[in-house]
Design a protein around this motif. Structure first.
Motif, mmCIF file in Angstrom:
data_model
loop_
_atom_site.group_PDB
_atom_site.id
_atom_site.type_symbol
_atom_site.label_atom_id
_atom_site.label_comp_id
_atom_site.label_asym_id
_atom_site.label_seq_id
_atom_site.Cartn_x
_atom_site.Cartn_y
_atom_site.Cartn_z
ATOM 1 N N ALA A 17 0.815 -1.215 0.000
ATOM 2 C CA ALA A 17 0.000 0.000 0.000
ATOM 3 C C ALA A 17 0.848 1.265 0.000
ATOM 4 C CB ALA A 17 -0.932 -0.001 1.213
ATOM 5 N N ASN A 18 1.969 1.229 0.711
ATOM 6 C CA ASN A 18 2.761 2.449 0.841
ATOM 7 C C ASN A 18 4.062 2.386 0.069
ATOM 8 O OD1 ASN A 18 0.914 3.717 2.646
ATOM 9 N ND2 ASN A 18 1.646 2.301 4.228
ATOM 10 N N ALA A 19 4.387 3.518 -0.538
ATOM 11 C CA ALA A 19 5.638 3.614 -1.292
ATOM 12 C C ALA A 19 6.810 3.624 -0.323
ATOM 13 C CB ALA A 19 5.641 4.894 -2.106
ATOM 14 N N PRO A 20 7.873 2.859 -0.610
ATOM 15 C CA PRO A 20 9.060 2.924 0.259
ATOM 16 C C PRO A 20 9.678 4.316 0.264
ATOM 17 C CG PRO A 20 9.245 1.116 -1.339
ATOM 18 C CD PRO A 20 8.014 1.887 -1.687
ATOM 19 N N ASP A 21 9.535 5.046 -0.822
ATOM 20 C CA ASP A 21 10.122 6.380 -0.916
ATOM 21 C C ASP A 21 9.114 7.298 -1.609
ATOM 22 O OD1 ASP A 21 11.646 8.670 -1.982
ATOM 23 O OD2 ASP A 21 13.403 7.551 -1.326
ATOM 24 N N PRO A 22 8.743 8.420 -0.965
ATOM 25 C CA PRO A 22 7.714 9.276 -1.564
ATOM 26 C C PRO A 22 8.178 9.951 -2.859
ATOM 27 C CG PRO A 22 8.664 10.307 0.395
ATOM 28 C CD PRO A 22 9.213 8.920 0.332
ATOM 29 N N ILE A 23 9.490 10.023 -3.078
ATOM 30 C CA ILE A 23 9.990 10.719 -4.272
ATOM 31 C C ILE A 23 10.067 9.772 -5.463
ATOM 32 C CG2 ILE A 23 12.030 11.834 -5.254
ATOM 33 C CD1 ILE A 23 12.486 13.100 -2.471
ATOM 34 N N CYS A 24 10.653 8.616 -5.217
ATOM 35 C CA CYS A 24 10.793 7.631 -6.299
ATOM 36 C C CYS A 24 11.147 6.285 -5.690
ATOM 37 C CB CYS A 24 11.888 8.065 -7.279
ATOM 38 S SG CYS A 24 12.232 6.840 -8.549
ATOM 39 N N SER A 25 10.275 5.303 -5.891
ATOM 40 C CA SER A 25 10.539 3.948 -5.401
ATOM 41 C C SER A 25 10.820 3.055 -6.590
ATOM 42 C CB SER A 25 9.325 3.405 -4.652
ATOM 43 O OG SER A 25 8.938 4.299 -3.641
ATOM 44 N N VAL A 26 11.789 2.165 -6.422
ATOM 45 C CA VAL A 26 12.187 1.336 -7.558
ATOM 46 C C VAL A 26 11.697 -0.099 -7.392
ATOM 47 C CG1 VAL A 26 14.139 0.437 -8.891
ATOM 48 C CG2 VAL A 26 14.199 2.789 -8.025
ATOM 49 N N VAL A 27 11.016 -0.583 -8.413
ATOM 50 C CA VAL A 27 10.617 -1.980 -8.482
ATOM 51 C C VAL A 27 11.558 -2.661 -9.470
ATOM 52 C CG1 VAL A 27 8.767 -3.573 -9.127
ATOM 53 C CG2 VAL A 27 8.198 -1.363 -8.071
ATOM 54 N N VAL A 28 12.149 -3.769 -9.028
ATOM 55 C CA VAL A 28 13.062 -4.511 -9.904
ATOM 56 C C VAL A 28 12.291 -5.648 -10.548
ATOM 57 C CG1 VAL A 28 15.257 -5.750 -10.031
ATOM 58 C CG2 VAL A 28 14.905 -4.014 -8.258
ATOM 59 N N LEU A 29 12.444 -5.740 -11.852
ATOM 60 C CA LEU A 29 11.758 -6.793 -12.597
ATOM 61 C C LEU A 29 12.815 -7.543 -13.394
ATOM 62 C CD1 LEU A 29 8.669 -6.846 -12.457
ATOM 63 C CD2 LEU A 29 8.599 -5.737 -14.678
ATOM 64 N N LYS A 30 12.985 -8.839 -13.062
ATOM 65 C CA LYS A 30 13.963 -9.644 -13.809
ATOM 66 C C LYS A 30 13.198 -10.453 -14.839
ATOM 67 C CE LYS A 30 17.573 -9.318 -10.693
ATOM 68 N NZ LYS A 30 18.927 -8.919 -11.042
ATOM 69 N N VAL A 31 13.594 -10.307 -16.092
ATOM 70 C CA VAL A 31 12.913 -11.060 -17.143
ATOM 71 C C VAL A 31 13.934 -11.819 -17.979
ATOM 72 C CG1 VAL A 31 11.048 -9.363 -17.235
ATOM 73 C CG2 VAL A 31 12.893 -9.239 -18.919
ATOM 74 N N ALA A 32 13.467 -12.892 -18.611
ATOM 75 C CA ALA A 32 14.357 -13.695 -19.446
ATOM 76 C C ALA A 32 14.476 -13.058 -20.829
ATOM 77 C CB ALA A 32 13.799 -15.110 -19.558
ATOM 78 N N GLY A 33 15.679 -13.044 -21.344
ATOM 79 C CA GLY A 33 15.899 -12.556 -22.709
ATOM 80 C C GLY A 33 15.858 -11.052 -22.830
ATOM 81 N N ASP A 34 15.843 -10.581 -24.073
ATOM 82 C CA ASP A 34 15.710 -9.149 -24.338
ATOM 83 C C ASP A 34 14.262 -8.751 -24.118
ATOM 84 O OD1 ASP A 34 18.323 -8.893 -25.031
ATOM 85 O OD2 ASP A 34 17.962 -9.274 -27.171
ATOM 86 N N VAL A 35 14.060 -7.531 -23.654
ATOM 87 C CA VAL A 35 12.656 -7.134 -23.427
ATOM 88 C C VAL A 35 11.906 -7.055 -24.742
ATOM 89 C CG1 VAL A 35 12.361 -5.899 -21.267
ATOM 90 C CG2 VAL A 35 13.537 -4.787 -23.162
ATOM 91 N N GLU A 36 10.672 -7.485 -24.658
ATOM 92 C CA GLU A 36 9.786 -7.390 -25.813
ATOM 93 C C GLU A 36 8.570 -6.615 -25.366
ATOM 94 O OE1 GLU A 36 8.181 -10.511 -28.662
ATOM 95 O OE2 GLU A 36 9.645 -11.573 -27.409
ATOM 96 N N ILE A 37 8.293 -5.551 -26.073
ATOM 97 C CA ILE A 37 7.169 -4.717 -25.674
ATOM 98 C C ILE A 37 6.213 -4.583 -26.848
ATOM 99 C CG2 ILE A 37 6.497 -2.397 -24.929
ATOM 100 C CD1 ILE A 37 9.355 -2.366 -23.590
ATOM 101 N N ALA A 38 4.981 -4.990 -26.612
ATOM 102 C CA ALA A 38 3.974 -4.908 -27.669
ATOM 103 C C ALA A 38 3.495 -3.474 -27.776
ATOM 104 C CB ALA A 38 2.796 -5.819 -27.330
ATOM 105 N N ALA A 39 3.315 -3.033 -28.986
ATOM 106 C CA ALA A 39 2.708 -1.719 -29.162
ATOM 107 C C ALA A 39 1.307 -1.808 -28.555
ATOM 108 C CB ALA A 39 2.630 -1.379 -30.634
#
Ligand code: H79
Length: 601
Positions: free
Chosen positions: A445-467
């Motif tokens: 519910a609460n942000a660890p940092d009110p200015i900017c909190s970072v979520v780390v996402l580990k994914v396999a391979g190169d990122v693929e982003i659908a339009a």
């Protein structure tokens, strides 16, 4: 401004954009720099990895600190000699009042280290001509002209080295004090003129400074400025660049060594201009620029050199988010402090550096050695990325923490191997879910940092982003926004930034934009577009074999948008439909396109 000048201004703007869109590729061997792409990559590596540097503007201007003859002087502090139009003979004696007894190079290096900067760039000589190092070529330096009587740079260089911070110097080519240069007229020092027959003498003077600076401080970056004087040419720039790289092959040199900089936007114009990186000043480019090295230099208040009346400090939030924004676009942030004549870094600057340092302590991993975001734009913040061993780590920098506890990573197609908060030392996994629109991350519910909190996402391979494929709304309307469009062409692209958020750089009429949209209720639609244009060109909206032709309205500015009705268009088929906007080549005039709306009739 008369219309001719306006047209001229627009032309300049357009040419600027054109140039911006055709940056020098790192792979092209430049005539001023024969090294291979691999050699260049190796030389630039530490600088690219660093992402964050500290700029220090320190010189005699810290003595008047924005006041002259009892009056406050407008403008940036280090320009006071010009702004208050002070003759050399009256400015020079300021050196006798420059006695920085509180100067603590170890303390400065410690502060820089705590803030998380990887390099420091200090003025060795600003436009005023005063040298902070001991030069045998002039007495107008810290050792010979001040009561302090010691070199100001070497102790700092030594302390930086101890702390693992790369030591770099700023150097102004324009010199308001050197006898070979004069003022252009009696109301200004800028830009200087070169006295006839004295240029070689000044070129030698600069070269002696370079030798002295490299010998005393072994600098890693030479950060030039004041290159805009007409007596200084691209040929001179090549000579200086080659001279420096011969003295120190691994040296990095900014683009202000040459004449390729485009105004305060700072990026290098297309063409063969010397310099290793672009230097936007007091601004952040709207988007990243693939294959281009750049560094935005910015102040914390409204001056570079100390001004005692300037209390207009940016918040730590702004500074931290600027750092994140710049990193997400693949650039470096060179953040300035202006110490006093006593040798103190102003307390508001210290506090801000400490706040950034605290944030970096937790989140530095999401800044250093990262590459630009693979996303065009993210509603909630920014993204940086690292690739290793064929896998990708995405750092999601969340400025706006979602109130419903769900963070949508739009269009991400890769399966997520692991997600956690960077602030969580235990790396407790966050739940993620692949949904049609991308990946949903469940957040506390609460942000660890009110200015900017970072979520780390580990994914396999190169990122693929659908339009992103927008769908018809419940009422059947179709809202198409620039950030969802697919741009077809070399130059045309989505632009962010103030008064943008639109498709821009539409300089070539063969280029076009397209939206894919899911239609479940075909029919007749009233079509309108949000457009900004300074000249009226025609364009077409094309769906299947139906075409609507319209003219862009004159809005007077590329940032002033107007909604225009284009007419009616039938969308006959359902399923995924392509809606294209194409230029009419005949009489084409570029315009910016922000949105397209289709309302069922
Ligand atoms: O050192 C700090 C400032 O003193 C110096 N650069 C930063 C890093 C500086 N800031 N503003 N200026 C210099 C003003 C110069 C503006 C201009 Fe130009 C020079 C306007 C026209 C010539 C730069 C070059 C912008 C357009 C061309």
């Amino acid at each position: 401004m008369n219309s001719r000048r306006l047209a001229c201004g627009i032309m300049t703007l357009l040419l600027g954009w054109l140039a911006l869109a055709t940056p020098l590729r790192a792979a092209e061997p430049a005539s001023w720099n024969p090294e291979t792409a691999e050699q260049r990559d190796a030389r630039m590596k530490w600088w690219r990895d660093a992402r964050f540097g500290l700029f220090i503007h320190w010189g005699l201007y810290a003595v008047p600190a924005g006041h002259w003859q009892g009056k406050p002087i407008g403008g940036i502090g280090e320009w006071i000699m010009n702004s208050a139009n002070i003759p050399v003979a009256e400015y020079e004696p300021l050196a006798k009042q420059f006695n920085p007894v509180a100067y603590d190079p170890a303390g400065w290096a410690r502060l820089a280290k705590q803030a998380g900067v990887k390099y420091l760039v200090i003025t060795s000589k600003h436009h005023e001509g005063f040298c902070l190092f001991d030069s045998q070529a002039t007495d107008y330096d810290a050792v010979d002209a001040t009561p302090y009587g010691k070199c100001l740079l070497k102790p700092l260089a030594d302390e930086c080295r101890k702390q693992g911070i790369k030591f770099c110097v700023y150097y102004s080519i324009m010199d308001w004090h050197h006898p070979a240069q004069t003022r252009p007229h009696e109301r200004s020092h800028n830009p200087t003129k070169m006295l006839p027959g004295r240029k070689a003498e000044y070129m030698d003077y600069m070269k002696q400074h370079f030798r002295e600076l490299l010998a005393c401080c072994d600098v890693e970056v030479l950060w030039f400025d004041g290159e805009w004087c007409d007596w200084y040419t691209e040929e001179d720039a090549r000579e200086v660049y080659a001279y420096l790289r011969k003295l120190k092959p691994q040296l990095i040199i900014n683009n202000r060594v040459g004449k390729g900089r485009q105004g305060m936007e700072g990026l290098t114009r297309s063409g063969d201009h010397a310099g290793d990186f672009g230097t936007p000043e007091q601004q952040i480019p709207a988007t990243g620029l693939p294959g281009v090295d750049w560094e935005s230099c910015m102040t914390m208040n409204d001056t570079w050199g100390f001004k005692r009346d300037d209390h207009n400090w940016k918040s730590s939030q702004t500074l931290i988010r600027n750092l994140v924004d710049i990193a997400s676009k693949g650039g470096n942030y060179l953040l300035n402090v202006g110490p006093t004549a006593a040798g103190e870094i102003p307390q508001p600057s210290v506090e801000r550096l400490e706040a950034i340092g605290q944030w970096m302590q937790v989140n530095g991993e999401a800044i250093y050695q990262t590459a630009a975001s693979p996303f065009k734009s993210l509603a909630w913040g920014r993204c940086t990325k690292k690739s290793a061993d064929g896998n990708t780590t995405l750092y999601l920098h969340v400025f706006q923490w979602p109130t419903d506890g769900q963070l949508l990573v739009p269009g991400l197609k890769n399966p997520v191997a692991k997600a956690y908060l960077l602030a969580d030392a235990d790396q407790r996994p966050l739940d993620t879910e692949a949904v049609e629109a991308g990946v949903r991350v469940k957040l506390p519910a609460n942000a660890p940092d009110p200015i900017c909190s970072v979520v780390v996402l580990k994914v396999a391979g190169d990122v693929e982003i659908a339009a992103a494929i927008p769908a018809q709304q419940a009422d059947g309307a179709i809202q198409l926004v620039a950030s969802d469009a697919v741009c077809h062409g070399q130059q045309i692209r989505y632009e962010t930034g103030p008064q943008r958020n639109c498709i821009g750089f539409w300089l070539n009429p063969s280029e076009w934009v397209e939206w894919k949209v899911k239609i479940n209720e075909p029919g007749e639609f009233a079509v309108s577009a949000e457009v900004a244009a300074t000249a009226s060109g025609s364009f077409q909206v094309v769906v299947g074999d139906r075409t609507l032709t319209a003219q862009a309205p004159l809005t007077g500015d590329y940032g002033r948008f107007q909604t225009v009705d284009l007419g009616r268009l039938k969308i006959a088929q359902s399923g995924t439909v392509s809606i294209a906007v194409r230029a009419v080549a005949d009489g084409w005039q570029p315009f910016n396109l922000r949105a397209l709306a289709c309302v069922p009739q």
